[in-house]
Design an enzyme around this catalytic site. Structure first.
Site, PDB file in Angstrom:
ATOM      1  N   ILE A 152       0.776  -1.176   0.116  1.00 30.70           N
ATOM      2  CA  ILE A 152       0.066   0.062   0.060  1.00 30.70           C
ATOM      3  C   ILE A 152       0.877   1.211   0.001  1.00 30.70           C
ATOM      4  CG2 ILE A 152      -1.755   1.221   1.155  1.00 30.70           C
ATOM      5  CD1 ILE A 152      -2.702  -1.534   2.424  1.00 30.70           C
ATOM      6  N   ASP A 182      12.039   2.110   5.616  1.00 28.28           N
ATOM      7  CA  ASP A 182      11.467   0.783   5.645  1.00 28.28           C
ATOM      8  C   ASP A 182      12.685  -0.446   5.995  1.00 28.28           C
ATOM      9  OD1 ASP A 182      10.264  -2.265   4.673  1.00 28.28           O
ATOM     10  OD2 ASP A 182       9.009  -0.631   3.790  1.00 28.28           O
ATOM     11  N   SER A 195      11.526  -6.039   5.767  1.00 21.67           N
ATOM     12  CA  SER A 195      11.240  -7.399   6.484  1.00 21.67           C
ATOM     13  C   SER A 195      10.222  -7.907   5.488  1.00 21.67           C
ATOM     14  CB  SER A 195      10.876  -7.299   7.760  1.00 21.67           C
ATOM     15  OG  SER A 195       9.831  -6.040   7.998  1.00 21.67           O
ATOM     16  N   SER A 251      -7.562  -1.125  10.255  1.00 29.18           N
ATOM     17  CA  SER A 251      -8.405  -1.995   9.568  1.00 29.18           C
ATOM     18  C   SER A 251      -9.534  -2.201   9.761  1.00 29.18           C
ATOM     19  CB  SER A 251      -7.363  -3.494   9.720  1.00 29.18           C
ATOM     20  OG  SER A 251      -8.133  -4.284   9.193  1.00 29.18           O
ATOM     21  N   TYR A 280      -3.121  -9.955  15.519  1.00 28.78           N
ATOM     22  CA  TYR A 280      -2.834  -8.614  14.618  1.00 28.78           C
ATOM     23  C   TYR A 280      -3.842  -7.861  14.672  1.00 28.78           C
ATOM     24  CZ  TYR A 280      -3.527  -6.384  10.100  1.00 28.78           C
ATOM     25  OH  TYR A 280      -3.751  -5.236   9.364  1.00 28.78           O
ATOM     26  N   LYS A 316      -3.917  -3.618  15.887  1.00 34.01           N
ATOM     27  CA  LYS A 316      -4.495  -2.422  15.320  1.00 34.01           C
ATOM     28  C   LYS A 316      -5.343  -1.596  16.209  1.00 34.01           C
ATOM     29  CE  LYS A 316      -2.433  -2.752  11.314  1.00 34.01           C
ATOM     30  NZ  LYS A 316      -1.469  -1.788  10.879  1.00 34.01           N
ATOM     31  N   ASP A 373     -13.103 -16.381   9.984  1.00 36.25           N
ATOM     32  CA  ASP A 373     -13.813 -15.655   8.911  1.00 36.25           C
ATOM     33  C   ASP A 373     -15.013 -14.924   9.541  1.00 36.25           C
ATOM     34  OD1 ASP A 373     -11.968 -15.386   6.949  1.00 36.25           O
ATOM     35  OD2 ASP A 373     -12.736 -17.212   5.835  1.00 36.25           O
TER      36      ASP A 373
END
Ligand code: NAD
Ligand code: UD1
Length: 345
Positions: A12, A31, A34, A124, A149, A153, A302
């Site tokens: 992105i 950056d 990684s 996200s 994860y 966020k 999900d």
């Protein structure tokens, strides 16, 4: 403006660099490679004909981060740097918390010391959890995340907002912060040149890179994770947003962040959901042959449906996604067919 992108060599970040440069801004990238390489930044320079100040460093390394920020003194930081694989975060939670939280804390400390005030953060839709029915609006409470994860966020949003509140009271802060939290839905597609795109390492976890790799012959077939959901064709629905629309959303957000203070949250999505099978069919049309798939079991974690209400970004930022799934699939295929092995082609 002079804008510093942490993680700007990634998927992105590299697309956003193109849009920022095209909008007349200067861009610097830091950056640690990684999950990327400097090749993406070289291609950004090729697309735009402009040079990018590039630094190889871990953003959590405060000494290095201070050196870079002192040199650049950016008008705005866009903080993309982070680890992003849901499955890996379950196996390596400590690495995920360490990297994602530390990079953000280090940036905030540096900003406080240097009097830098504007930051845009890559969040996200995962922070909505599964407590709400879509479309998700920014006023909805954050939900329970299903993986480390997602929690990083969730926590990074909180840390940025708490720092903003403290900065309003002065104290050690030279200026009140302007924090913009961008909640991305499902970023997909590539720059229309086919020079930059998504280049996942190993077996892709996400739908579109998997479809692309099947289409180009790197993988045999896609497994569709479940066709027994309560949706018209039984497969899950998502809000797939073209990465160049997302990139343009960052230009609008960075320009909005400058010259104000406070914390503002924006969904970056299209507001229109598509099912897994709709995406497979659209991609088959774009690449000119059938993408092979089989139906498999549901994937743990999900959610059935996720899509945005994107009206706040349109009202406040004057930004709305313009590209549909035909452009998404066309551009993803253009990138994948020109670069069958990603940047190592
Ligand atoms: P990416 O992995 O392509 O880009 C992230 C970049 O950050 C990589 O180039 C990586 O090398 C770099 N990086 C990681 N840790 C670093 C560190 N400590 N110091 C310096 N650089 C570091 O991922 P992306 O898809 O471009 O995602 C960018 C951001 O957007 C991430 O924060 C991600 O969590 C978030 N996001 C992505 C998606 C998505 O679907 N791609 C969805 C929602 C949010
Ligand atoms: C996933 C993450 C989300 C993260 C986002 C980043 C999970 C549970 N969620 O979102 O936290 O922010 O990636 O882009 O991992 N699918 C298949 N076969 C595949 C791959 C995916 O059928 O091989 C289906 C999935 O079941 C889902 C849809 O395609 O219905 C999209 O999946 P994916 O691209 O992984 O994104 P999300 O699950 O929405």
């Amino acid at each position: 403006m002079n804008i510093l992108l942490t993680g700007g060599a990634g998927y992105i970040g590299s697309h956003t660099a193109v849009s920022l440069i095209e909008a007349g801004h200067d861009v610097a990238v830091v950056d640690d490679y990684s999950n990327s390489s400097d090749e993406a930044v070289k291609r950004v320079e090729k697309i735009t004909g402009r040079s990018v100040n590039l630094y190889e460093a871990d953003v959590a390394d405060k000494k290095k981060a201070m050196e870079i920020l002192k040199k650049e003194m950016p008008d705005c930081i866009i903080h993309f740097a982070g680890l992003k694989s849901v499955g890996e975060s379950i196996e390596k939670p400590i690495e995920y918390y360490r990297n994602n939280i530390d990079t953000t804390l280090t940036l905030l400390e540096c900003m406080r010391e240097l009097g830098l005030s504007n930051i845009v953060f890559s969040s996200s839709a995962t922070v909505y959890g599964d407590d709400h029915t879509p479309p998700f609006t920014e006023e909805m409470s954050k939900g329970m995340c299903t993986n480390p994860y997602g929690w990083t966020k969730w926590m990074q949003e909180q840390m940025l907002d708490d720092a903003q509140t403290a900065s309003e009271k002065g104290g050690d802060w030279k200026k009140p912060l302007s924090v913009v939290l961008l909640r991305y839905f499902n970023p997909v597609g590539a720059h229309e040149s086919g020079l930059i795109g998504e280049d996942p390492q190993g077996i892709p976890n996400n739908l579109m890179p998997y479809i692309s790799q099947v289409a180009v012959g790197r993988r045999e077939k896609l497994t569709v994770f479940g066709d027994d959901y309560d949706t018209p064709d039984g497969t899950c629905r998502r809000d797939y947003i073209h990465v160049m629309d997302l990139a343009e959303g960052h230009v609008a957000a960075a320009e909005y962040a400058a010259g104000r203070s406070g914390t503002e949250i924006f969904n970056l999505g299209t507001g229109t959901p598509y099912s897994v099978l709709e995406m497979v069919n659209a991609f088959s049309k774009a690449c000119g042959h059938e993408v092979a798939y089989e139906i498999g079991p549901r994937r743990a974690g999900d959610v059935q449906d996720s899509w945005s209400d994107a009206t706040k970004a349109e009202k406040v930022l004057g930004w709305a996604a313009k590209r549909g799934i035909e452009e998404i699939c066309r551009d993803a295929w253009n990138w994948q067919s020109q670069n069958p092995n990603g940047y190592n082609n």
